[in-house]
Every structure is written in structure tokens, then in C-alpha cells.
Design an enzyme around this catalytic site. Structure first.
Site, short mmCIF file in Angstrom:
data_model
loop_
_atom_site.label_atom_id
_atom_site.label_comp_id
_atom_site.label_asym_id
_atom_site.label_seq_id
_atom_site.Cartn_x
_atom_site.Cartn_y
_atom_site.Cartn_z
N CYS A 151 21.04 12.08 16.56
CA CYS A 151 22.36 12.53 16.13
C CYS A 151 22.44 14.04 16.28
O CYS A 151 21.49 14.74 15.92
CB CYS A 151 22.60 12.14 14.67
SG CYS A 151 24.20 12.63 14.03
N HIS A 161 27.32 3.86 15.07
CA HIS A 161 26.82 5.19 14.68
C HIS A 161 27.98 6.15 14.44
O HIS A 161 28.03 6.85 13.42
CB HIS A 161 25.89 5.72 15.78
CG HIS A 161 25.37 7.09 15.54
ND1 HIS A 161 24.04 7.37 15.31
CD2 HIS A 161 26.01 8.29 15.49
CE1 HIS A 161 23.89 8.67 15.12
NE2 HIS A 161 25.07 9.26 15.22
N GLU A 162 28.94 6.16 15.38
CA GLU A 162 30.06 7.12 15.27
C GLU A 162 30.96 6.79 14.09
O GLU A 162 31.39 7.69 13.35
CB GLU A 162 30.87 7.17 16.56
CG GLU A 162 30.12 7.68 17.78
CD GLU A 162 29.38 8.97 17.55
OE1 GLU A 162 29.81 9.80 16.72
OE2 GLU A 162 28.34 9.15 18.20
N HIS A 205 29.90 7.97 10.75
CA HIS A 205 30.21 9.36 10.42
C HIS A 205 31.53 9.47 9.65
O HIS A 205 31.69 10.36 8.81
CB HIS A 205 30.32 10.20 11.69
CG HIS A 205 29.00 10.65 12.26
ND1 HIS A 205 28.16 11.53 11.61
CD2 HIS A 205 28.39 10.36 13.44
CE1 HIS A 205 27.09 11.75 12.38
NE2 HIS A 205 27.20 11.06 13.49
NI NI Z 1 25.74 11.25 14.99
#
Ligand code: NI
Length: 177
Positions: A99, A141-142, A145
């Protein structure tokens, strides 16, 4: 404009981001341009708006075949706004993630193998895709966030979290997101 990427420990990365209400605006295009510039500068695979301190539900991602990393699958360049993820089945698989907010590290992270995602493009046009494997991993993953989650929070075996040079001595690694 290339923006500073917040790093893990900054409290802004733990906050839930807000829905985008207006599409096709100069402000949204400027945000997307900054996100693209920043991601390209850091050679990232994806970036979420909160990583540049903008608390909106906007992510971008895209990965292109690179002969140096034959295991990395292609992911189309995508702008995804106000995303909703729906896992297709219970199956998860583990894989290495990095990341841009946790630079120089990798962790072994479980993610749903297959999912559907829906969301909007920059003009507010809805779209959806069914994806699997690496594409599904990048989206999860995104979108994490946007909910104040970083991948280390999902690692089950902390012996598989560490610095790139220590985990993979002498290897060049694919992109972080
Ligand atoms: Ni990331």
C-alpha cells in the site's frame, strides 16, 4: 498535481469517507487528475481519495501486464465512485499486498475470490462488473480505504507482514496500492 500520500498512523486514514453527491464537476475532475498524477508518480496500482486527504468515496486503479511480473494479472484503468461490493460466494484466498500508505512493506491478506462491484464513473453513469482474483483483490483493498481500513488490519498471520527487503531479499516487487 502530485499530492502527498498520507501514511499509516495519520488519523485521516481511519475515517469513513463520504458519498460523492455531484458528478461531472470541475472539482471532481481536479480530484481525479490529482489522484492519477499521484498514482503514476509513485507507480501505484491503485489509489483512494482519503490517501491524499480527501474524504470522498472515490478510488482509481489499473494494472498492466509487465513481463517482469508474470503472475500479476491485467486490471483495466477504472474510476470507481460510491462503490458497493457484493461477494459472490464465501471463498477467500490469500495474497501479498502493499500500500502506498504503508510504503516498503508487504502483508499476506485474505480477500474474497469473486465479487460484484457497482458504482459510478466520473459523469455519474452507473456500472457494474463481476471480477475475480487479482482484480477482485485490488478493488477490495481500495474500497477498504474508504471505510478507514488498511490491509495490515486484515492480516491473520503477522509473521507474514514485514519489510520488502526482509520478506523478499533481492527481488523486485510489483506495484503497491
Ligand atoms: Ni492502499
Amino acid at each position: 498535481m502530485i499530492r502527498e500520500v498520507l501514511r499509516m498512523g495519520d488519523p485521516r486514514l481511519w475515517q469513513r469517507s463520504q458519498e460523492v453527491k455531484e458528478f461531472g464537476t470541475p472539482q471532481l475532475y481536479a480530484l481525479l487528475a490529482d489522484m492519477r498524477d499521484t498514482m503514476a508518480h509513485l507507480n501505484g496500482a491503485g489509489l483512494a481519495a482519503p490517501q491524499i486527504a480527501v474524504g470522498l468515496r472515490v478510488v482509481i486503479f489499473g494494472v498492466h501486464a509487465n513481463p517482469r511480473y508474470p503472475d500479476v494479472e491485467d486490471v483495466p484503468d477504472t474510476v470507481l465512485i460510491n462503490p458497493v461490493l457484493t461477494p459472490l460466494g464465501e471463498e477467500k484466498e490469500e495474497g501479498w499486498e502493499g500500500c502506498l500508505s504503508v510504503p516498503g512493506m508487504r502483508g499476506w491478506v485474505p480477500r474474497y475470490t469473486r465479487l460484484r462491484y457497482r458504482g459510478f464513473d466520473a459523469l455519474g453513469t452507473p456500472f457494474e462488473r463481476e471480477v475475480s482474483g487479482f482484480h477482485a483483490r485490488v478493488v477490495q483493498h481500495e474500497v477498504d480505504h474508504l471505510d478507514g481500513m488498511l490491509y495490515p488490519m486484515r492480516i491473520r498471520d503477522m509473521t507474514k507482514f514485514g519489510f520488502n527487503e526482509a520478506l523478499f531479499p533481492g527481488q523486485e516487487l510489483p506495484q503497491e496500492d
